[in-house]
Scaffold this motif. Structure first.
Motif, PDB file in Angstrom:
ATOM      1  N   ARG A   1       0.835  -1.182   0.000  1.00 49.02           N
ATOM      2  CA  ARG A   1       0.000   0.000   0.000  1.00 49.02           C
ATOM      3  C   ARG A   1       0.879   1.243   0.000  1.00 49.02           C
ATOM      4  O   ARG A   1       1.867   1.309   0.738  1.00 49.02           O
ATOM      5  N   LEU A   2       0.486   2.216  -0.785  1.00 44.86           N
ATOM      6  CA  LEU A   2       1.279   3.427  -0.970  1.00 44.86           C
ATOM      7  C   LEU A   2       1.113   4.353   0.218  1.00 44.86           C
ATOM      8  O   LEU A   2      -0.010   4.700   0.606  1.00 44.86           O
ATOM      9  N   ILE A   3       2.230   4.794   0.785  1.00 39.54           N
ATOM     10  CA  ILE A   3       2.206   5.717   1.922  1.00 39.54           C
ATOM     11  C   ILE A   3       2.309   7.161   1.434  1.00 39.54           C
ATOM     12  O   ILE A   3       1.448   7.990   1.714  1.00 39.54           O
ATOM     13  N   TYR A   4       3.389   7.466   0.736  1.00 40.09           N
ATOM     14  CA  TYR A   4       3.639   8.781   0.155  1.00 40.09           C
ATOM     15  C   TYR A   4       4.379   8.581  -1.160  1.00 40.09           C
ATOM     16  O   TYR A   4       5.025   7.573  -1.372  1.00 40.09           O
ATOM     17  N   TYR A   5       4.307   9.595  -1.995  1.00 45.00           N
ATOM     18  CA  TYR A   5       5.116   9.575  -3.200  1.00 45.00           C
ATOM     19  C   TYR A   5       5.611  10.987  -3.498  1.00 45.00           C
ATOM     20  O   TYR A   5       5.093  11.969  -2.967  1.00 45.00           O
TER      21      TYR A   5
ATOM     22  N   GLY B   1      -0.140  11.263 -13.975  1.00 44.38           N
ATOM     23  CA  GLY B   1       0.341  11.500 -12.623  1.00 44.38           C
ATOM     24  C   GLY B   1       1.213  10.383 -12.110  1.00 44.38           C
ATOM     25  O   GLY B   1       1.083   9.242 -12.507  1.00 44.38           O
ATOM     26  N   ALA B   2       2.102  10.706 -11.192  1.00 43.53           N
ATOM     27  CA  ALA B   2       2.993   9.704 -10.616  1.00 43.53           C
ATOM     28  C   ALA B   2       2.434   9.288  -9.265  1.00 43.53           C
ATOM     29  O   ALA B   2       3.034   9.521  -8.242  1.00 43.53           O
ATOM     30  N   ASP B   3       1.280   8.671  -9.261  1.00 45.61           N
ATOM     31  CA  ASP B   3       0.623   8.385  -7.991  1.00 45.61           C
ATOM     32  C   ASP B   3       0.721   6.939  -7.589  1.00 45.61           C
ATOM     33  O   ASP B   3      -0.132   6.420  -6.897  1.00 45.61           O
ATOM     34  N   GLY B   4       1.744   6.250  -8.000  1.00 41.92           N
ATOM     35  CA  GLY B   4       2.030   4.927  -7.471  1.00 41.92           C
ATOM     36  C   GLY B   4       1.228   3.820  -8.112  1.00 41.92           C
ATOM     37  O   GLY B   4       0.367   4.045  -8.966  1.00 41.92           O
TER      38      GLY B   4
END
Lengths: 114, 113
Positions: free
Chosen positions: A44-48, B97-100
């Motif tokens: 799960r993505l926390i920050y980018y 966008g670079a949103d993962g």
């Protein structure tokens, strides 16, 4: 090329302690990411950070802060660790060419919060 | 929002068996699709990818075809080896966008000799 490197590899904290997870990439990528991996949950993505100087929240940002120090480095900080933050943390970086993007992952940091 | 669903594991097969790991997705527009592999104690490695409908990604004997009509990206291999034992993650990235990446929960594959 070392790719994406992370330090430390393993850390044990007590509840309430703080720490910073370090990540660096030598591929000149613009975008960098922090994920956490929990059993049965996938990543799960926390920050980018889409580019140097910018950061944005992902799916699970609460309890974390990040800093994009320069193009190479992207750190993740736990100000007051909680047992719920016990997890494996992965940093990734990516480059987008046209519509094609590939993310490259570091080896991970195993964090245990007691 | 985006989501990825993949078959629950563990999946246990004998060496040289045929492998299929199902993956379906929900996303707006035309996402890019990926399979990542994680060997014990290591980070994730990109296994293959596809960026548009009907594209087939392939690597190391693994294949997956981007099926927009069924919103699927199933992973297949004709003859698995013990060294293929790992956790496999299906993932997608939406357009713009670079949103993962959005990941599935992972499928643990165990190959027995």
């Amino acid at each position: 090329n070392a790719g994406v490197t992370q330090t430390p590899k393993f850390q044990v904290l007590k509840t309430g302690q703080s720490m910073t997870l370090q990540c660096a990439q030598d591929m000149n990528h613009n975008s960098m990411y922090w994920y956490r991996q929990d059993p049965g949950m996938g990543l799960r993505l926390i920050y980018y950070s889409a580019s140097e100087g910018t950061t944005d929240k992902g799916e699970v940002p609460n309890g974390y802060n990040v800093s994009r120090l320069n193009k190479r480095e992207f750190s993740l900080r736990l100000e007051s660790a909680a047992p719920s933050q016990t997890s494996v943390y992965f940093c990734a970086s990516s480059v987008i060419v046209g519509y094609q993007e590939t993310q490259y992952f570091g080896p991970g940091t195993r964090l245990l919060v007691l | 929002g985006n989501s990825v669903t993949q078959m629950e594991g563990p999946v246990t097969l004998s060496e040289e068996a045929f492998l299929t790991i199902n993956c379906t997705y929900t996303a707006t527009g035309y996402p890019s699709l990926f399979w990542y592999v994680q060997y014990p104690g290591e980070g994730l490695q990109l296994l293959l990818k596809a960026t548009k409908a009907d594209d087939k990604g392939s690597n190391k004997g693994f294949e997956a075809t981007y099926r927009k009509e069924t919103t699927s990206f199933h992973l297949e291999k004709g003859s698995v080896q013990v060294s293929d034992s790992a956790v496999y993650f299906c993932a997608l990235r939406g357009r713009g966008g670079a949103d993962g990446l959005t990941f599935g929960k992972g499928t643990h594959l165990i190959i027995q000799p």
